[in-house]
Design a protein around this motif. Structure first.
Motif, PDB file in Angstrom:
ATOM      1  N   ALA A 105      -5.228   8.144   9.066  1.00 15.58           N
ATOM      2  CA  ALA A 105      -5.457   6.807   9.612  1.00 15.58           C
ATOM      3  C   ALA A 105      -5.249   6.850  11.119  1.00 15.58           C
ATOM      4  O   ALA A 105      -4.327   7.515  11.611  1.00 15.58           O
ATOM      5  CB  ALA A 105      -4.518   5.781   8.982  1.00 15.58           C
ATOM      6  N   GLU A 152      -1.872   2.707   7.953  1.00 18.64           N
ATOM      7  CA  GLU A 152      -2.874   2.145   7.049  1.00 18.64           C
ATOM      8  C   GLU A 152      -2.620   0.655   6.819  1.00 18.64           C
ATOM      9  O   GLU A 152      -3.567  -0.144   6.782  1.00 18.64           O
ATOM     10  CB  GLU A 152      -2.844   2.894   5.717  1.00 18.64           C
ATOM     11  N   SER A 153      -1.373   0.251   6.663  1.00 17.10           N
ATOM     12  CA  SER A 153      -1.059  -1.159   6.400  1.00 17.10           C
ATOM     13  C   SER A 153      -1.535  -2.045   7.541  1.00 17.10           C
ATOM     14  O   SER A 153      -2.010  -3.169   7.320  1.00 17.10           O
ATOM     15  CB  SER A 153       0.452  -1.345   6.179  1.00 17.10           C
ATOM     16  N   THR A 169       0.880   8.279   5.852  1.00 22.52           N
ATOM     17  CA  THR A 169      -0.135   7.444   6.506  1.00 22.52           C
ATOM     18  C   THR A 169       0.098   5.968   6.221  1.00 22.52           C
ATOM     19  O   THR A 169      -0.539   5.102   6.838  1.00 22.52           O
ATOM     20  CB  THR A 169      -1.542   7.865   6.006  1.00 22.52           C
ATOM     21  N   THR A 170       1.014   5.657   5.333  1.00 26.33           N
ATOM     22  CA  THR A 170       1.194   4.306   4.809  1.00 26.33           C
ATOM     23  C   THR A 170       1.305   3.232   5.884  1.00 26.33           C
ATOM     24  O   THR A 170       0.625   2.204   5.833  1.00 26.33           O
ATOM     25  CB  THR A 170       2.436   4.252   3.899  1.00 26.33           C
ATOM     26  N   SER A 214       0.325   5.447   0.859  1.00 27.64           N
ATOM     27  CA  SER A 214      -0.490   6.619   1.173  1.00 27.64           C
ATOM     28  C   SER A 214       0.337   7.657   1.923  1.00 27.64           C
ATOM     29  O   SER A 214      -0.026   8.087   3.016  1.00 27.64           O
ATOM     30  CB  SER A 214      -1.716   6.219   2.003  1.00 27.64           C
ATOM     31  N   ASN A 271       0.848  -1.190   0.000  1.00 29.74           N
ATOM     32  CA  ASN A 271       0.000   0.000   0.000  1.00 29.74           C
ATOM     33  C   ASN A 271       0.885   1.242   0.000  1.00 29.74           C
ATOM     34  O   ASN A 271       2.058   1.183   0.371  1.00 29.74           O
ATOM     35  CB  ASN A 271      -0.937   0.022   1.214  1.00 29.74           C
ATOM     36  N   ILE A 302      -9.777   4.795   8.492  1.00 27.20           N
ATOM     37  CA  ILE A 302      -8.997   5.422   7.426  1.00 27.20           C
ATOM     38  C   ILE A 302      -9.936   6.342   6.661  1.00 27.20           C
ATOM     39  O   ILE A 302     -11.040   5.935   6.301  1.00 27.20           O
ATOM     40  CB  ILE A 302      -8.419   4.367   6.463  1.00 27.20           C
ATOM     41  N   CYS A 342     -11.965  11.012  11.593  1.00 28.26           N
ATOM     42  CA  CYS A 342     -11.163   9.797  11.596  1.00 28.26           C
ATOM     43  C   CYS A 342     -10.940   9.310  13.030  1.00 28.26           C
ATOM     44  O   CYS A 342     -11.109   8.118  13.325  1.00 28.26           O
ATOM     45  CB  CYS A 342      -9.827  10.052  10.904  1.00 28.26           C
TER      46      CYS A 342
END
Length: 424
Positions: A415, A173-174, A169-170, A166, A164, A267, A289
């Motif tokens: 996230a 988020e993962s 935020t990656t 982002s 992923n 998210i 959020c």
């Protein structure tokens, strides 16, 4: 029916510590991993400091075969494999040695820019009509999903294996993507995390934006100052964090050590409308959020004992604290403890969320709230919202039960994940 999801393994490759033990000690002590970078000085960068993991060449053979190391020139993949394989081992799991994939095990491992140095090398070789010398690994080192492909193959996973992306935020988020896959019954074990390349070709764009501190080149350890009145911008960083998420049933069946439970999260995006933009958060979306993460986790705001914020040491830190306060409906002495690890590791970009989630869970494990380094002069706008005692300067003994962790990234994306100390 949603299944309970727990965390059974942690791995980290951070600027202030490679490996879980060294990273834990560094957080306890407030040890910095931000250093002067002569290569940035040579390239006439304004900000000549950064957070970069110190990898000893002799440890790479513990993670890669000689064939895999041949021509390997992608720092993000190196960081991700170290953190990922360490987390897998920490969970008491082993690489697959059979001819049948682990059908119930998968990988969600994010990245931002990946293999930048390898891509630069490829550009020069192509331009010099020397394409045959690129080697057979140029593609896998420069494709966005290179890190998850490496890890998926090294571990022999047969469930979803993907990357992923982002922005900042990656990493967080993962974890939420992996959580949802397990909670819904589509997997039993997921390795989640994220990584970020290091070097001038990653950090140069931020230097050009003039959002990095230019006046700490001779004093790197004091440069990153989250929530401080004298913060002048974020310090770029790199590395990787990794977590093994597992269904509670699977963890109990294996007799695995359980670090924490993932209660849920949220998210979303601010849509780059209103006050939101490519680089600025939409406060309404940030608050939404956080609120939905709390609701989805089945808890009340007042039950949160500590927050690990995004808090990058920019002018937006006070706004972030405001958003937390508004979303939780808490202020003053009722507000949870809040901290940021960026004072010692810098802003590790796409790796930030995963590294900081590892640090957040270590607080549950260690029974502490880690201190806020370089925040002896808390921003006056923040002090108006919460008591200064909720921003510990040094690590304090305290046993949080519930921790909220959020990340906010370029593109107006958000996230938030909620962790709880595990109990039967």
């Amino acid at each position: 029916m949603s299944r309970r999801v727990v965390i059974t393994g942690l791995g980290v490759c951070a600027p202030n510590g490679v490996g879980l033990h060294d990273f834990t000690e560094a957080l306890h002590q407030g040890k910095t991993g931000i250093r002067f970078q002569s290569k940035l000085q040579a390239l006439d960068f304004g900000c000549q400091i950064a957070g970069e993991p110190l990898i000893k060449d002799n440890i790479l053979s513990n993670y890669f075969t000689p064939l895999q190391l041949r021509g390997l020139n992608a720092s993000g993949i190196i960081y991700g494999v170290i953190a990922g394989k360490d987390a897998w081992s920490d969970a008491g799991l082993f690489p697959n040695s059979s001819k049948v994939p682990y059908w119930d095990c998968g990988v969600i491992f994010g990245s931002g820019t990946l293999g930048v140095d390898k891509f630069r090398e490829a550009v020069y070789q192509v331009d010099n009509k020397d394409v045959r010398r690129l080697g057979s690994t140029a593609v896998i080192q420069t494709m966005a999903s290179g890190v998850s492909a490496y890890l998926g193959g090294m571990l022999g996973c047969g469930n979803q294996v993907t990357t992923n992306s982002s922005a900042c935020t990656t990493g967080t988020e993962s974890i939420l993507i992996a959580y949802e896959r397990i909670a819904s019954g589509r997997a039993e074990v997921m390795l989640s995390g994220s990584c970020s390349d290091s070097g001038p070709y990653v950090w140069g764009g931020f230097d050009a934006m003039r959002i990095l501190p230019w006046d700490f080149n001779n004093n790197p350890g004091k440069a990153s100052r989250p929530m401080s009145a004298t913060a002048t911008g974020f310090v770029p960083g790199s590395g990787a964090g990794a977590l093994v998420l597992e269904s509670l049933e699977s963890a109990q069946k294996r007799g695995a050590k359980i670090y924490a439970e993932v209660l849920g999260g949220e998210i979303n995006s601010g849509g780059q409308v209103g006050e939101g933009s490519m680089t600025a958060p939409n406060s309404e979306a940030v608050q939404r959020c956080i609120k939905k993460a709390v609701k989805n986790s089945g808890i009340e705001s007042y039950q949160i004992d500590a927050i690990n914020g995004h808090l990058t040491a920019t002018s937006k830190d006070a706004l972030e604290v405001t958003n937390w306060s508004e979303a939780l409906g808490l202020s003053g002495n009722q507000f949870p403890y809040i901290n940021s690890f960026k004072g010692t590791i810098g802003h590790c970009l796409s790796a930030a969320g995963s590294i900081e989630c590892v640090g957040s869970i270590l607080q549950l494990e260690e029974g502490v709230v880690f201190g806020n380094v370089n925040c002896e002069d808390v921003h006056p706008e923040i002090v108006k919202i919460i008591d200064e005692g909720k921003i510990p300067q040094k690590t304090i003994p305290y046993r949080p039960k519930i921790i909220a962790k959020a990340s906010f990234g370029f593109g107006d994306v958000n996230a938030c994940v909620i962790f709880r100390a595990y109990n039967n």
